[in-house]
Motif scaffolding. Structure first.
Motif, PDB file in Angstrom:
ATOM      1  N   GLU B  74       0.820  -1.222   0.000  1.00  0.00           N
ATOM      2  CA  GLU B  74       0.000   0.000   0.000  1.00  0.00           C
ATOM      3  C   GLU B  74       0.853   1.272   0.000  1.00  0.00           C
ATOM      4  O   GLU B  74       0.414   2.306  -0.488  1.00  0.00           O
ATOM      5  CB  GLU B  74      -0.947  -0.039   1.210  1.00  0.00           C
ATOM      6  CG  GLU B  74      -2.097   0.968   1.162  1.00  0.00           C
ATOM      7  CD  GLU B  74      -3.310   0.504   0.367  1.00  0.00           C
ATOM      8  OE1 GLU B  74      -3.250  -0.577  -0.288  1.00  0.00           O
ATOM      9  OE2 GLU B  74      -4.338   1.221   0.387  1.00  0.00           O
ATOM     10  N   TRP B  75       2.086   1.208   0.518  1.00  0.00           N
ATOM     11  CA  TRP B  75       2.968   2.392   0.497  1.00  0.00           C
ATOM     12  C   TRP B  75       3.382   2.739  -0.917  1.00  0.00           C
ATOM     13  O   TRP B  75       3.441   3.913  -1.289  1.00  0.00           O
ATOM     14  CB  TRP B  75       4.223   2.157   1.352  1.00  0.00           C
ATOM     15  CG  TRP B  75       3.895   1.991   2.795  1.00  0.00           C
ATOM     16  CD1 TRP B  75       3.954   0.839   3.525  1.00  0.00           C
ATOM     17  CD2 TRP B  75       3.421   3.003   3.690  1.00  0.00           C
ATOM     18  NE1 TRP B  75       3.537   1.083   4.813  1.00  0.00           N
ATOM     19  CE2 TRP B  75       3.216   2.387   4.943  1.00  0.00           C
ATOM     20  CE3 TRP B  75       3.151   4.360   3.553  1.00  0.00           C
ATOM     21  CZ2 TRP B  75       2.751   3.092   6.053  1.00  0.00           C
ATOM     22  CZ3 TRP B  75       2.692   5.052   4.655  1.00  0.00           C
ATOM     23  CH2 TRP B  75       2.494   4.425   5.882  1.00  0.00           C
ATOM     24  N   VAL B  76       3.705   1.707  -1.707  1.00  0.00           N
ATOM     25  CA  VAL B  76       4.060   1.960  -3.106  1.00  0.00           C
ATOM     26  C   VAL B  76       2.856   2.548  -3.824  1.00  0.00           C
ATOM     27  O   VAL B  76       2.973   3.513  -4.596  1.00  0.00           O
ATOM     28  CB  VAL B  76       4.551   0.662  -3.785  1.00  0.00           C
ATOM     29  CG1 VAL B  76       4.692   0.860  -5.284  1.00  0.00           C
ATOM     30  CG2 VAL B  76       5.882   0.216  -3.182  1.00  0.00           C
ATOM     31  N   LEU B  77       1.667   1.996  -3.535  1.00  0.00           N
ATOM     32  CA  LEU B  77       0.446   2.533  -4.145  1.00  0.00           C
ATOM     33  C   LEU B  77       0.259   4.003  -3.763  1.00  0.00           C
ATOM     34  O   LEU B  77      -0.109   4.834  -4.612  1.00  0.00           O
ATOM     35  CB  LEU B  77      -0.765   1.698  -3.692  1.00  0.00           C
ATOM     36  CG  LEU B  77      -2.109   2.083  -4.311  1.00  0.00           C
ATOM     37  CD1 LEU B  77      -2.116   1.852  -5.817  1.00  0.00           C
ATOM     38  CD2 LEU B  77      -3.250   1.289  -3.662  1.00  0.00           C
ATOM     39  N   LEU B  78       0.535   4.328  -2.501  1.00  0.00           N
ATOM     40  CA  LEU B  78       0.414   5.726  -2.061  1.00  0.00           C
ATOM     41  C   LEU B  78       1.382   6.626  -2.838  1.00  0.00           C
ATOM     42  O   LEU B  78       0.997   7.683  -3.348  1.00  0.00           O
ATOM     43  CB  LEU B  78       0.675   5.825  -0.552  1.00  0.00           C
ATOM     44  CG  LEU B  78       0.596   7.230   0.054  1.00  0.00           C
ATOM     45  CD1 LEU B  78      -0.784   7.855  -0.145  1.00  0.00           C
ATOM     46  CD2 LEU B  78       0.940   7.190   1.543  1.00  0.00           C
ATOM     47  N   ALA B  79       2.647   6.194  -2.934  1.00  0.00           N
ATOM     48  CA  ALA B  79       3.630   6.982  -3.702  1.00  0.00           C
ATOM     49  C   ALA B  79       3.177   7.108  -5.157  1.00  0.00           C
ATOM     50  O   ALA B  79       3.328   8.165  -5.778  1.00  0.00           O
ATOM     51  CB  ALA B  79       5.012   6.328  -3.625  1.00  0.00           C
ATOM     52  N   ASP B  80       2.590   6.041  -5.693  1.00  0.00           N
ATOM     53  CA  ASP B  80       2.120   6.056  -7.083  1.00  0.00           C
ATOM     54  C   ASP B  80       0.999   7.078  -7.279  1.00  0.00           C
ATOM     55  O   ASP B  80       1.039   7.877  -8.211  1.00  0.00           O
ATOM     56  CB  ASP B  80       1.601   4.670  -7.492  1.00  0.00           C
ATOM     57  CG  ASP B  80       2.714   3.629  -7.642  1.00  0.00           C
ATOM     58  OD1 ASP B  80       3.902   3.995  -7.581  1.00  0.00           O
ATOM     59  OD2 ASP B  80       2.371   2.441  -7.814  1.00  0.00           O
ATOM     60  N   VAL B  81      -0.020   7.046  -6.402  1.00  0.00           N
ATOM     61  CA  VAL B  81      -1.186   7.921  -6.628  1.00  0.00           C
ATOM     62  C   VAL B  81      -0.872   9.382  -6.302  1.00  0.00           C
ATOM     63  O   VAL B  81      -1.606  10.276  -6.734  1.00  0.00           O
ATOM     64  CB  VAL B  81      -2.452   7.480  -5.846  1.00  0.00           C
ATOM     65  CG1 VAL B  81      -2.814   6.035  -6.174  1.00  0.00           C
ATOM     66  CG2 VAL B  81      -2.302   7.703  -4.356  1.00  0.00           C
ATOM     67  N   LEU B  82       0.187   9.630  -5.549  1.00  0.00           N
ATOM     68  CA  LEU B  82       0.596  11.021  -5.318  1.00  0.00           C
ATOM     69  C   LEU B  82       1.424  11.543  -6.500  1.00  0.00           C
ATOM     70  O   LEU B  82       1.834  12.695  -6.512  1.00  0.00           O
ATOM     71  CB  LEU B  82       1.407  11.130  -4.021  1.00  0.00           C
ATOM     72  CG  LEU B  82       0.627  10.844  -2.730  1.00  0.00           C
ATOM     73  CD1 LEU B  82       1.556  10.872  -1.529  1.00  0.00           C
ATOM     74  CD2 LEU B  82      -0.518  11.847  -2.543  1.00  0.00           C
ATOM     75  N   GLY B  83       1.677  10.666  -7.466  1.00  0.00           N
ATOM     76  CA  GLY B  83       2.453  11.073  -8.634  1.00  0.00           C
ATOM     77  C   GLY B  83       3.946  11.007  -8.408  1.00  0.00           C
ATOM     78  O   GLY B  83       4.729  11.358  -9.301  1.00  0.00           O
ATOM     79  N   LEU B  84       4.369  10.552  -7.215  1.00  0.00           N
ATOM     80  CA  LEU B  84       5.795  10.586  -6.890  1.00  0.00           C
ATOM     81  C   LEU B  84       6.595   9.584  -7.715  1.00  0.00           C
ATOM     82  O   LEU B  84       7.688   9.882  -8.192  1.00  0.00           O
ATOM     83  CB  LEU B  84       6.003  10.322  -5.396  1.00  0.00           C
ATOM     84  CG  LEU B  84       5.530  11.457  -4.485  1.00  0.00           C
ATOM     85  CD1 LEU B  84       5.549  11.020  -3.021  1.00  0.00           C
ATOM     86  CD2 LEU B  84       6.430  12.680  -4.678  1.00  0.00           C
ATOM     87  N   THR B  85       6.054   8.366  -7.865  1.00  0.00           N
ATOM     88  CA  THR B  85       6.796   7.340  -8.592  1.00  0.00           C
ATOM     89  C   THR B  85       7.058   7.796 -10.024  1.00  0.00           C
ATOM     90  O   THR B  85       8.195   7.746 -10.511  1.00  0.00           O
ATOM     91  CB  THR B  85       6.040   6.006  -8.574  1.00  0.00           C
ATOM     92  OG1 THR B  85       5.595   5.743  -7.242  1.00  0.00           O
ATOM     93  CG2 THR B  85       6.913   4.870  -9.050  1.00  0.00           C
ATOM     94  N   SER B  86       6.006   8.282 -10.690  1.00  0.00           N
ATOM     95  CA  SER B  86       6.170   8.757 -12.072  1.00  0.00           C
ATOM     96  C   SER B  86       7.123   9.941 -12.146  1.00  0.00           C
ATOM     97  O   SER B  86       7.970  10.013 -13.041  1.00  0.00           O
ATOM     98  CB  SER B  86       4.806   9.168 -12.654  1.00  0.00           C
ATOM     99  OG  SER B  86       4.048   8.023 -12.986  1.00  0.00           O
ATOM    100  N   ALA B  87       7.009  10.858 -11.202  1.00  0.00           N
ATOM    101  CA  ALA B  87       7.851  12.062 -11.250  1.00  0.00           C
ATOM    102  C   ALA B  87       9.319  11.720 -11.035  1.00  0.00           C
ATOM    103  O   ALA B  87      10.194  12.235 -11.738  1.00  0.00           O
ATOM    104  CB  ALA B  87       7.376  13.071 -10.212  1.00  0.00           C
ATOM    105  N   PHE B  88       9.597  10.842 -10.058  1.00  0.00           N
ATOM    106  CA  PHE B  88      10.992  10.437  -9.843  1.00  0.00           C
ATOM    107  C   PHE B  88      11.528   9.728 -11.079  1.00  0.00           C
ATOM    108  O   PHE B  88      12.679   9.923 -11.471  1.00  0.00           O
ATOM    109  CB  PHE B  88      11.115   9.523  -8.615  1.00  0.00           C
ATOM    110  CG  PHE B  88      11.362  10.265  -7.326  1.00  0.00           C
ATOM    111  CD1 PHE B  88      12.653  10.472  -6.861  1.00  0.00           C
ATOM    112  CD2 PHE B  88      10.317  10.783  -6.590  1.00  0.00           C
ATOM    113  CE1 PHE B  88      12.890  11.161  -5.684  1.00  0.00           C
ATOM    114  CE2 PHE B  88      10.539  11.474  -5.407  1.00  0.00           C
ATOM    115  CZ  PHE B  88      11.830  11.668  -4.952  1.00  0.00           C
ATOM    116  N   GLU B  89      10.685   8.885 -11.695  1.00  0.00           N
ATOM    117  CA  GLU B  89      11.122   8.159 -12.884  1.00  0.00           C
ATOM    118  C   GLU B  89      11.495   9.129 -14.000  1.00  0.00           C
ATOM    119  O   GLU B  89      12.540   9.000 -14.634  1.00  0.00           O
ATOM    120  CB  GLU B  89       9.991   7.221 -13.329  1.00  0.00           C
ATOM    121  CG  GLU B  89      10.383   6.251 -14.408  1.00  0.00           C
ATOM    122  CD  GLU B  89      11.548   5.355 -13.988  1.00  0.00           C
ATOM    123  OE1 GLU B  89      11.570   4.916 -12.823  1.00  0.00           O
ATOM    124  OE2 GLU B  89      12.443   5.127 -14.829  1.00  0.00           O
TER     125      GLU B  89
END
Lengths: 287, 287
Positions: B74-89
């Motif tokens: 669920e933490w990865v999902l949280l980072a994903d929906v906040l746009g953080l995963t995409s932005a860091f990528e």
């Protein structure tokens, strides 16, 4: 070959997120999340945070979650060691300047500690250095506060609370409920407490070590004091001479909460402390 | 009776925390935690966050932790929906402007999908609208990229991946590993994917609803493309006509990743997409 990474900021991604919040049912939460994410993105840009560091942050949050159980709330511990619990308590207690400050209650309070008379002891196992603690209760607008209910609880001479070691200490050891006399005073017979390490065997403890922060709290007694017409006060009284006094890991120390523990001829110590209670304005208006 | 609460800021507490960090063994973590806490405290002051709101924040973090299991992060999902995963990528892929953008890989990738020849189908259950997807591989400095390894995976016509429903779809359905021909092209025979809801039955899903944010991803195929001398590309190709295209909950949509799915006379659809691979500068220097 131009690399475009320098043009792509975390901040721009956070603003894209914030733009989607215009229809949020919970406007206050939307403002909070939008601004929190923008601040975090700004920080990530300033520090040029890497993907590995994002993974490490997610890993830390995951471990804090895994450290939680019915007996342990690692998130509360995290908020405590960041100073947030104490800061929110101070900011929102909204006490008059002259009143004794509120502190966090901590996890060791138990309601229903036995009633004790003036000068009665709460040390049930006879272990430790005797302490006579004289509590004087005063009103923030002058005069003693009589008939107040004073709950006290503290760790033993090894820094252990009774409910942390139920097999090692008698039930309700070093806990009691007193009533202030007509002069607003009560004498609590007990033993001198020692400071203790907060639970630092989990991810929060590891964070403290990475940050070079201490895990040992200075020695203290805790109090919950309630009286008709006054705001209930939950606070600590700290031993000023404790070497850990300058760096309480929970940030509860306040100059107004320091007390002197002085040696007495019988080999014990004595301490007296004046608690200033704030009038309950709401109550006064009603009555 | 003056109330001192207005004088007590969260910011001052955060600065007191930061002052203790001078001896931190991990200087970078100390800077991060000090600035993060100061930013958070500033926000708490601006919004006059209450103790109840701090409790609610701790409650949310606790629930996210409790929602995690071996099958769910669920933490990865949280980072994903906040746009953080995409932005860091995006920020850290550091690709040349002309290259196809990287995206997050997501949780549905499986290595070892069966080898398929040009025009061979990866639809193993015969269900769905036939799709011929023509992948053209080009180098960022011109010319076709031949002999590249192209892994593809996508959801079925109901928006379900094979590894989400192992009893409902054949093993490795809608997954395959192709090789680009001498002209840098390969034709993937498959079916048209549909978008799907991210797992929104947990605390992150509740947060999305409180914020009025969507949980449905637009339809897409995912690719992992590797070729000697090039940076490995992990990306999405999105169906431009999907109504959810403007608000991907994971913020992976990029104008450079949109494709047209056009009807063909036989009742299927066709799509062609050109992937621009970035030269591996490190590799080039070595060889």
């Amino acid at each position: 070959m131009d690399v475009r990474a320098t043009d792509i900021t975390m901040k721009s991604a956070a603003l894209a997120f914030a733009e989607r919040l215009h229809a949020a049912p919970d406007k206050r939460l939307a403002r909070f999340m939008g601004e929190l994410l923008t601040d975090f993105a700004d920080l990530a840009d300033r520090m040029d945070m890497s993907r590995d560091e994002l993974q490490a942050a997610i890993g830390f949050l995951t471990e804090v979650g895994e450290a939680c159980s019915e007996r342990r709330q690692e998130w509360v511990l995290l908020a405590d060691v960041l100073g947030l619990t104490s800061a929110f308590e101070r900011r929102h207690a909204r006490l008059p300047d002259e009143a004794t400050p509120n502190t966090l209650a901590g996890p060791f309070y138990r309601p229903g500690a036995p009633r004790r008379a003036d000068k009665e002891s709460i040390c049930l196992d006879g272990k430790g250095t005797p302490l006579v603690f004289t509590a004087r209760l005063r009103s923030s607008d002058g005069g003693p506060v009589s008939a107040a209910r004073i709950e006290v609880w503290h760790a033993n001479g090894d820094g252990v609370y009774e409910n942390q070691a139920p097999d090692m200490q008698p039930e309700f050891n070093l806990r009691g409920t007193y009533t202030s006399g007509p002069d607003g005073t009560v004498r609590i017979f007990t033993i001198r407490p020692r400071g203790y390490r907060i639970p630092d065997d989990g991810p929060v403890g590891r964070l403290l070590r990475q940050l070079g922060l201490p895990a040992t709290r200075p020695a203290h007694l805790q109090f919950r004091i309630s009286a008709s017409g006054y705001r209930t006060l939950i606070t600590h009284v700290f031993d000023r001479s404790d070497p850990a006094i300058a760096a309480d890991p929970l940030f509860a120390v306040d100059p107004a909460l320091l007390a002197d523990f002085t040696a007495t001829p019988d080999g014990g110590v004595a301490c007296s402390f004046t608690f200033i209670l704030a009038r309950d304005e709401h109550h006064r208006k009603q009555t």
